[in-house]
Design a protein around this motif. Structure first.
Motif, mmCIF file in Angstrom:
data_model
loop_
_atom_site.group_PDB
_atom_site.id
_atom_site.type_symbol
_atom_site.label_atom_id
_atom_site.label_comp_id
_atom_site.label_asym_id
_atom_site.label_seq_id
_atom_site.Cartn_x
_atom_site.Cartn_y
_atom_site.Cartn_z
ATOM 1 N N THR A 1 -3.259 22.274 -5.046
ATOM 2 C CA THR A 1 -2.504 21.152 -4.479
ATOM 3 C C THR A 1 -3.412 20.243 -3.660
ATOM 4 O OG1 THR A 1 -0.520 22.543 -4.356
ATOM 5 C CG2 THR A 1 -0.540 20.524 -3.033
ATOM 6 N N ALA A 2 -4.311 20.859 -2.892
ATOM 7 C CA ALA A 2 -5.242 20.070 -2.083
ATOM 8 C C ALA A 2 -6.156 19.223 -2.968
ATOM 9 C CB ALA A 2 -6.076 20.994 -1.196
ATOM 10 N N ASP B 1 0.814 -1.217 0.000
ATOM 11 C CA ASP B 1 0.000 0.000 0.000
ATOM 12 C C ASP B 1 0.847 1.266 0.000
ATOM 13 O OD1 ASP B 1 -2.037 -1.787 0.127
ATOM 14 O OD2 ASP B 1 -2.835 -1.138 2.073
ATOM 15 N N ALA B 2 2.019 1.206 0.593
ATOM 16 C CA ALA B 2 2.854 2.397 0.725
ATOM 17 C C ALA B 2 3.283 2.946 -0.633
ATOM 18 C CB ALA B 2 4.088 2.081 1.570
ATOM 19 N N ALA C 1 1.133 9.133 -4.509
ATOM 20 C CA ALA C 1 0.137 10.192 -4.372
ATOM 21 C C ALA C 1 0.747 11.411 -3.678
ATOM 22 C CB ALA C 1 -1.068 9.680 -3.589
ATOM 23 N N ALA C 2 1.530 11.169 -2.631
ATOM 24 C CA ALA C 2 2.185 12.272 -1.920
ATOM 25 C C ALA C 2 3.187 12.983 -2.816
ATOM 26 C CB ALA C 2 2.879 11.733 -0.667
ATOM 27 N N VAL D 1 -6.314 15.164 -2.859
ATOM 28 C CA VAL D 1 -7.546 14.409 -2.608
ATOM 29 C C VAL D 1 -7.769 13.384 -3.721
ATOM 30 C CG1 VAL D 1 -10.064 14.569 -2.502
ATOM 31 C CG2 VAL D 1 -8.652 16.210 -1.251
ATOM 32 N N LEU D 2 -7.597 13.823 -4.966
ATOM 33 C CA LEU D 2 -7.783 12.914 -6.100
ATOM 34 C C LEU D 2 -6.754 11.787 -6.066
ATOM 35 C CD1 LEU D 2 -9.087 12.194 -8.824
ATOM 36 C CD2 LEU D 2 -7.465 13.749 -9.916
ATOM 37 N N ALA D 3 -5.487 12.128 -5.853
ATOM 38 C CA ALA D 3 -4.414 11.126 -5.888
ATOM 39 C C ALA D 3 -4.568 10.099 -4.773
ATOM 40 C CB ALA D 3 -3.062 11.816 -5.787
#
Length: 403
Positions: free
Chosen positions: A224-225, A182-183, A189-190, A229-231
């Motif tokens: 960016t937010a 999962d990481a 995403a991060a 959220v999407l990623a």
């Protein structure tokens, strides 16, 4: 803190006014395709609750890669206001070259893969140079290429006509391998959110230093937010099935990299300049021959890469590779995603959005047992609407002196 909250509130309130201004100016961006995608997803989810399941979305994310790679190359050509009709045949030729070299002649996979991609690059380069030197419209040259490369593919495959790939081989794993940790998905995403912030902030600082209009820090924070959220939402859904697909990761990296090439390099600015006006580009002493050749070479290269991903998905290459609706879907994806048929407007992300729409329709039709004929009708309707919107947008920009 109070000041920041007020600034965010002002940005939210001004949103509708900004949208209306962009609509009146013909600067629609990706708004129409996002709305279409939302309608498609809501419709099919209401018909079958499994449409937005992690399993189906994960399969969807892999299914868009092959044709999506080809569509990214089409974006380059459309930015010049031209059309490449040979990408389907080039994709089939590249897959055939790889299969025959690796399976039939025992050439190592990595070497066969490189040769296959180079075959697409050479085919595109030949076409691009011919277009630049003869000034014959690209669709005529590439139509001849469609027939030529398809015939060459059939010759390469020989009488057998079908070559099965090693299911445990390098190419097969392009679409079958998943990062189960999962990481990996959350880490990507991060990284995506952080990259968006850094790029936008760097652009803001550069524009501010030379006195040009620029986004505020709060606007960058909102963008960016939204990306974060999407990623993270996509990462969460993918991790609920088998994890992050390798094919999707490669696709996103390629799209992001080519987006940087188009929007942040001298070559990319030359491509947009030629799409705006080829005569003005000539008078500005731009190397029209070099740019046109490079663009068609890029299209051929991406077609070859897409062909390998399509072969990976079914672990075989046959005489039907690169045929059927592949060419239509690749061009439709670029146009539906927002790339202008008139040249000079569009990004590589247009191909991603367009492929999401097309493949979502195909997936929804399959999961609801809808006849394939309806899929063509709906996809054709969406393409028609995209062309009309593009034409109206172009007309609006022309009347305002922006095109």
């Amino acid at each position: 803190m109070v000041t920041r909250v007020r600034a965010v509130a002002r940005a939210v309130r001004s949103g509708p006014a900004v949208v209306r201004r962009r609509l009146s100016a013909g600067e629609l961006g990706s708004l129409p395709v996002v709305l279409v995608l939302a309608v498609v997803w809501i419709t099919f989810q209401s018909l079958n609750e499994n449409f937005l399941s992690p399993r189906n979305l994960s399969n969807l994310s892999v299914d868009i890669v092959g044709t999506g790679m080809i569509a990214v190359g089409i974006v380059f050509v459309l930015l010049l206001g031209e059309l490449d009709l040979s990408v389907g045949s080039i994709s089939g030729l590249a897959a055939a070259v790889f299969a025959v070299l690796n399976v039939n002649n025992g050439v190592p996979e990595w070497l066969a893969l490189v040769v296959a991609v180079l075959a697409g690059t050479v085919a595109g380069t030949v076409q691009g140079y011919s277009i630049a030197r003869t000034r014959v419209p690209a669709f005529v040259i590439t139509l001849a290429g469609l027939l030529t490369w398809n015939g060459l593919m059939l010759s390469v495959l020989g009488d057998n006509g079908t070559v099965n790939l090693d299911e445990n081989g390098l190419v097969a794993k392009l679409t079958s391998y998943y990062f189960t940790d999962d990481a990996v998905a959350y880490g990507l995403a991060a990284v995506a959110a952080g990259a968006v912030f850094l790029v936008c902030d760097r652009d803001r600082r550069r524009r501010k230093a030379i006195g040009m209009p620029h986004r505020s820090v709060h606007a960058i924070g909102l963008r960016t937010a939204a990306v974060a959220v999407l990623a993270f939402g996509v990462a969460y859904l993918l991790n609920r099935f088998q994890g992050l697909p390798l094919a999707l990761l490669i696709f996103l990296v390629v799209v992001a990299g080519l987006d940087v090439v188009l929007r942040r390099t001298h070559y990319g600015r030359q491509v947009y300049a030629l799409g705006g006006s080829i005569e003005a580009a000539r008078r500005a002493s731009l190397s029209v021959t070099w740019v046109q050749t490079a663009v068609l070479a890029a299209s051929g290269t991406m077609a070859a890469v897409g062909g390998l991903f399509l072969a990976s998905r079914i672990t075989s290459v046959s005489q039907s590779s690169g045929s059927g609706v592949l060419l239509v879907n690749a061009i439709a994806a670029a146009v539906i995603g927002g790339t202008s048929l008139f040249g000079g407007r569009g990004t590589t992300w247009s191909a991603v959005l367009g492929m999401l729409v097309i493949q979502s329709i195909a997936s929804g039709m399959a999961i609801t047992d809808t006849p394939p004929a309806v899929q063509f009708v709906i996809t054709g309707g969406v393409l028609f609407a995209a062309v009309i919107i593009d034409s109206l947008s172009r007309h609006s920009q022309t009347t305002r002196g922006r095109a």
